[in-house]
Write an enzyme that holds these catalytic residues in place. Structure first.
Site, PDB file in Angstrom:
ATOM      1  N   GLU A 161       0.858  -1.195   0.000  1.00  0.00           N
ATOM      2  CA  GLU A 161       0.000   0.000   0.000  1.00  0.00           C
ATOM      3  C   GLU A 161       0.885   1.232   0.000  1.00  0.00           C
ATOM      4  O   GLU A 161       1.812   1.339   0.798  1.00  0.00           O
ATOM      5  CB  GLU A 161      -0.895  -0.059   1.252  1.00  0.00           C
ATOM      6  CG  GLU A 161      -1.708   1.164   1.566  1.00  0.00           C
ATOM      7  CD  GLU A 161      -2.650   1.608   0.444  1.00  0.00           C
ATOM      8  OE1 GLU A 161      -3.528   0.849   0.041  1.00  0.00           O
ATOM      9  OE2 GLU A 161      -2.455   2.743  -0.045  1.00  0.00           O
ATOM     10  N   ASP A 191     -15.297  -1.171  -9.876  1.00  0.00           N
ATOM     11  CA  ASP A 191     -16.651  -0.692 -10.187  1.00  0.00           C
ATOM     12  C   ASP A 191     -16.604   0.181 -11.439  1.00  0.00           C
ATOM     13  O   ASP A 191     -17.626   0.679 -11.877  1.00  0.00           O
ATOM     14  CB  ASP A 191     -17.183   0.172  -9.036  1.00  0.00           C
ATOM     15  CG  ASP A 191     -16.312   1.397  -8.860  1.00  0.00           C
ATOM     16  OD1 ASP A 191     -15.090   1.222  -8.714  1.00  0.00           O
ATOM     17  OD2 ASP A 191     -16.830   2.522  -8.910  1.00  0.00           O
ATOM     18  N   ASP A 199      -7.091   2.331  -8.145  1.00  0.00           N
ATOM     19  CA  ASP A 199      -7.500   3.724  -8.415  1.00  0.00           C
ATOM     20  C   ASP A 199      -7.707   3.933  -9.911  1.00  0.00           C
ATOM     21  O   ASP A 199      -6.782   3.700 -10.699  1.00  0.00           O
ATOM     22  CB  ASP A 199      -6.420   4.693  -7.915  1.00  0.00           C
ATOM     23  CG  ASP A 199      -6.402   4.784  -6.399  1.00  0.00           C
ATOM     24  OD1 ASP A 199      -7.450   4.518  -5.777  1.00  0.00           O
ATOM     25  OD2 ASP A 199      -5.340   5.124  -5.835  1.00  0.00           O
TER      26      ASP A 199
HETATM   27  C1  LIG Z   1      -9.739   2.611  -4.244  1.00  0.00           C
HETATM   28  S1  LIG Z   1      -8.677   2.050  -3.003  1.00  0.00           S
HETATM   29  C2  LIG Z   1      -9.128   0.346  -2.795  1.00  0.00           C
HETATM   30  C3  LIG Z   1      -8.739  -0.199  -1.437  1.00  0.00           C
HETATM   31  C4  LIG Z   1      -9.099  -1.670  -1.189  1.00  0.00           C
HETATM   32  N1  LIG Z   1      -8.463  -2.536  -2.141  1.00  0.00           N
HETATM   33  C5  LIG Z   1     -10.585  -1.871  -1.214  1.00  0.00           C
HETATM   34  O1  LIG Z   1     -11.084  -2.528  -2.141  1.00  0.00           O
HETATM   35  O2  LIG Z   1     -11.259  -1.402  -0.280  1.00  0.00           O
HETATM   36  C6  LIG Z   1      -7.130   1.910  -3.873  1.00  0.00           C
HETATM   37  C7  LIG Z   1      -5.979   1.712  -2.924  1.00  0.00           C
HETATM   38  O3  LIG Z   1      -4.799   1.435  -3.682  1.00  0.00           O
HETATM   39  C8  LIG Z   1      -3.729   2.185  -3.144  1.00  0.00           C
HETATM   40  N2  LIG Z   1      -2.774   2.365  -4.246  1.00  0.00           N
HETATM   41  C9  LIG Z   1      -2.980   3.083  -5.383  1.00  0.00           C
HETATM   42  N3  LIG Z   1      -1.920   3.021  -6.194  1.00  0.00           N
HETATM   43  C10 LIG Z   1      -1.013   2.224  -5.558  1.00  0.00           C
HETATM   44  C11 LIG Z   1       0.296   1.804  -5.887  1.00  0.00           C
HETATM   45  N4  LIG Z   1       0.862   2.176  -7.023  1.00  0.00           N
HETATM   46  N5  LIG Z   1       0.945   1.014  -5.009  1.00  0.00           N
HETATM   47  C12 LIG Z   1       0.352   0.640  -3.848  1.00  0.00           C
HETATM   48  N6  LIG Z   1      -0.877   1.030  -3.480  1.00  0.00           N
HETATM   49  C13 LIG Z   1      -1.552   1.801  -4.321  1.00  0.00           C
HETATM   50  C14 LIG Z   1      -4.367   3.473  -2.665  1.00  0.00           C
HETATM   51  O4  LIG Z   1      -3.582   4.160  -1.715  1.00  0.00           O
HETATM   52  C15 LIG Z   1      -5.678   2.939  -2.083  1.00  0.00           C
HETATM   53  O5  LIG Z   1      -5.531   2.556  -0.741  1.00  0.00           O
END
Ligand SMILES: C[S@@+](CC[C@H](N)C(=O)[O-])C[C@H]1O[C@@H](n2cnc3c(N)ncnc32)[C@H](O)[C@@H]1O
Length: 232
Positions: free
Chosen positions: A79, A178, A140
């Site tokens: 993360e 989604d 994301d």
């Molecule tokens: C939309 S959230 C989804 C969180 C979780 N997987 C869920 O379904 O509840 C996307 C997560 O990915 C993390 N994230 C985004 N890009 C990342 C990267 N390049 N490396 C690690 N984490 C990342 C963000 O900080 C965030 O916590």
């Protein structure tokens, strides 16, 4: 198309400079820069159990429930956001206190949290063919046009690292989102990787363990798109 991140960009700098690996049970936190790359899983976990990696674990719901349910699987959560690493550490701590988990029992000794950028971690620290499964839930989508280059599935280095590090014997990649348009893009990009083939999305194990975003979006009535790939 190669859209590799520039690690001197502010977006990455903050994350990769402070990369850490956290042991939930011993509470040891080690800077990733002090860990030899690629990581020797057996030395890290003290066993040869299969390793699964969740990328972007957010609030850590899946990581906690899955690691508790499968003590003979090692889980690494990656993360980039320090805030979510802290939220997830707290979640494990509260669970340990609430359920009186004995820290010597082995429960959660199969989990490590890595605070870093996933691309940075996969391309440097994950050994070849050493991952039994990747879980990437609600990556994301960066909906604004000028930010789309940050989509993790646009990064060719990341895609290559995903395929090289998956175990050739049944290694799987589980994806949920989604975001319809990003879902299509992900499938198009993965179709370009000959070693991955889509398999029945119903094969996702532990589908009863909902992530934070899954719960939220299901309650909102949004459709959820799921796909599972296997390394051929
Ligand atoms: C939309 S959230 C989804 C969180 C979780 N997987 C869920 O379904 O509840 C996307 C997560 O990915 C993390 N994230 C985004 N890009 C990342 C990267 N390049 N490396 C690690 N984490 C990342 C963000 O900080 C965030 O916590």
């Amino acid at each position: 198309m190669r859209e590799n991140p520039n690690y001197t960009d502010l977006y990455y700098q903050n994350t990769t400079a402070h990369s850490q690996i956290v042991d939930i049970i011993t509470e040891h936190t080690v800077p990733l820069s002090e860990v030899a790359a690629p990581i020797d899983w057996e030395a890290l976990f003290g066993n040869t159990h299969p390793v699964e990696i969740e990328i972007g674990f957010g609030k850590g719901r899946f990581l906690l429930e899955a690691s508790k349910r499968h003590p003979k699987v090692n889980y690494i959560g990656v993360e980039r956001a320090q805030k979510y690493v802290e939220v997830t550490r707290d979640r494990f701590e509260k669970h340990i206190r609430h359920f009186g988990v004995d820290r010597r029992s082995g429960t959660f000794s199969n989990v490590r949290l890595v605070r870093t950028d996933a691309n940075y971690f996969l391309t440097r620290y994950v050994p070849e063919m050493a991952v039994q499964a990747y879980h990437i839930y609600f990556p994301d989508p960066w909906p604004r046009k000028r930010q789309r280059k940050r989509r993790i599935f646009r990064n060719q280095d990341f895609l290559e690292a995903l395929t090289h590090t998956l175990n050739s014997e049944g290694g799987r990649l589980y994806i949920m989102t989604d975001h319809k348009e990003y879902f299509q893009e992900i499938q198009e990009r993965l179709a370009g990787l000959s070693v991955l083939r889509p398999v029945d999305a119903g094969l996702r194990p532990d589908s009863d363990i909902a992530t934070h975003y899954e719960t939220k979006y299901v309650l909102e009535g949004r459709p959820i798109y799921r796909v599972v790939y296997e390394r051929a």
